[in-house]
Design an enzyme around this catalytic site. Structure first.
Site, short mmCIF file in Angstrom:
data_model
loop_
_atom_site.label_atom_id
_atom_site.label_comp_id
_atom_site.label_asym_id
_atom_site.label_seq_id
_atom_site.Cartn_x
_atom_site.Cartn_y
_atom_site.Cartn_z
N LYS A 54 2.88 -15.43 2.42
CA LYS A 54 3.05 -16.20 1.14
C LYS A 54 4.28 -16.77 0.67
CE LYS A 54 0.53 -17.66 -2.38
NZ LYS A 54 -0.45 -18.80 -2.24
N ASP A 77 -3.61 -18.10 1.63
CA ASP A 77 -4.78 -18.77 1.14
C ASP A 77 -5.42 -19.75 2.04
OD1 ASP A 77 -2.25 -19.90 0.44
OD2 ASP A 77 -2.70 -20.67 -1.39
N TYR A 115 0.80 -0.99 -0.01
CA TYR A 115 -0.08 0.17 -0.04
C TYR A 115 0.84 1.34 0.00
CZ TYR A 115 -4.27 -3.00 0.99
OH TYR A 115 -5.08 -3.86 1.04
N ASP A 125 -11.15 -7.99 7.75
CA ASP A 125 -12.66 -8.01 7.34
C ASP A 125 -13.40 -9.40 7.46
OD1 ASP A 125 -12.46 -5.28 7.38
OD2 ASP A 125 -13.59 -4.95 5.37
N ASP A 164 -5.75 -6.61 5.68
CA ASP A 164 -6.85 -5.72 5.33
C ASP A 164 -7.90 -6.78 5.11
OD1 ASP A 164 -8.31 -3.84 4.48
OD2 ASP A 164 -7.32 -3.30 2.72
#
Ligand code: NAD
Length: 354
Positions: A189, A221, A138, A249, A245
């Site tokens: 990852k 994943d 980001y 959620d 992020d």
């Protein structure tokens, strides 16, 4: 202990007022708390032409922690970006270097029906996601959209983490796990991304100082899948900005209502901003309909993580739990036909049990 109270916009003032009643009750009971109030967001713009007025920033500088309601309302949407309400929050995060975002997802047995997952999968869930908040893809440079040699538009962003950035969030995760069930799952990852191989290496190095905490690693994943399959296997989950992020959620929805969930954003000194995860809910603002429990539970996190008052934190959480056990329900967490309480009455229900 001085607390800066920034109520903000929409339902912000209503929900914050109930959290303030809880803090005042604790202060009346011998806890040395002092509350000071400041304008932020649209309210800051109205008061001083700035979503983070200088007086509010000075107040936060003097304080030991910030209690934040919510910011934003449709009437500010046409202001230029720098004057918009959310800038108040973003500037506070940046100014105080609040790099660690803590988001618990707790499912109270009485509210297991509110989740879209089966009650037997989520009942009793008590998970904490720690998301790095100030780095990663980001913020990484270079980034942009170019026209490449083939004449095609091409977009690119850069995932970057320094060793120091990983180290400090890993420390937060292990320290926090010590106040809980002492298990950390680090999500990356590493099979595909160099940056997250470094993440895995540094988290493992930091773990050497925390032999009393169990560490596991999981690919993102798989973590997304495990959160739905068997979320109760986790205690503390720590991950980077982008993965966090998305996963935070996902985890928040395991609990059913956005109105129940608190959060903390901390810096390296333990200074923090505490707020419910929801926004200013303009659709129900001023109607005494908002659920104040996410904000009240944010004060419990503040007492625990910034003020070192574990006992008081547990008292607040116990009072919320007791109110729910005794049937107190705001509209967002009630079953069809169940009687509901307004914002103030829900505050009353918690205070009575505190
Ligand atoms: P929202 O979280 O404000 O509302 C989403 C839905 O959840 C609405 O239907 C709302 O009524 C409901 N809801 C939210 N909190 C509730 C509570 N405590 N009790 C009961 N119901 C609740 O998100 P949105 O509608 O997308 O955004 C509204 C405004 O909030 C926008 O201006 C947005 O920019 C802002 N916002 C602020 C923050 C923040 O201050 N940290 C976070 C997200 C959104």
């Amino acid at each position: 202990m001085r607390i800066a109270v920034l109520a903000g916009d929409g339902i912000g003032p209503e929900i914050t007022a109930q959290a303030v009643r809880v803090l005042e009750a604790l202060a009346g009971n011998g806890l040395a708390l002092e509350l000071e109030y400041g304008a932020v967001g649209g309210a800051g713009y109205d008061a001083a032409g700035d979503p983070l007025p200088a007086a509010t920033l000075a107040l936060c500088e003097r304080a030991d922690a910030i209690l934040f309601g919510a910011v934003g309302a449709p009437r500010y949407d046409r202001l230029e970006r720098a004057l918009r309400p959310e800038q108040g929050l973003l500037r506070l995060r940046k100014h105080f270097d609040l790099f660690a975002n803590l988001r618990p997802a707790v499912v109270y047995p009485e509210l297991a029906h509110a989740s879209t997952l089966r009650p037997d999968v989520v009942a009793g869930l008590d998970l904490l996601i720690i998301r790095e908040l100030t780095s990663d893809i980001y913020f990484g440079k270079p980034r942009g959209v170019i026209v490449n040699e083939a004449g095609e538009r091409e977009g690119y962003d850069t995932m970057r983490y320094t060793e120091g950035e990983i180290r400090r969030i890993a420390v937060t995760a292990f320290e926090t796990a010590r106040k809980r069930a002492r298990r950390v799952c680090s999500v990356d990852k590493a099979n595909v991304l160099e940056t997250t191989q470094l993440w895995r290496d540094v988290v493992s190095e930091v773990h050497a100082d925390y032999a009393d905490v169990e560490l596991s690693h999981m690919y993102v994943d798989n973590a997304a899948m495990q959160l739905i399959r068997n979320p109760r296997q986790f205690d503390v989950m720590v991950t980077g900005n982008m993965f966090g992020d998305i996963l935070s959620d996902e985890a928040s929805m395991l609990t059913g209502s956005i109105g129940m969930l608190p959060s903390a954003s901390l810096n390296a000194k333990g200074y923090g901003l505490y707020e419910p995860i929801h926004g200013s809910a303009p659709d129900i603002a001023g109607k005494d309909l908002a659920n104040p429990l996410g904000t009240i539970l944010s004060t419990a996190m503040m007492l625990r993580y910034s003020l070192g008052q574990e006992q008081a934190a547990a008292r607040v959480e116990g009072a919320v739990r007791a109110a729910l056990r005794d049937g107190a329900r705001s509209a967002d967490i009630a079953r069809d036909g169940e009687p509901t309480l307004g914002t103030v009455a829900m505050g009353d229900a918690v205070l009575a049990r505190l």
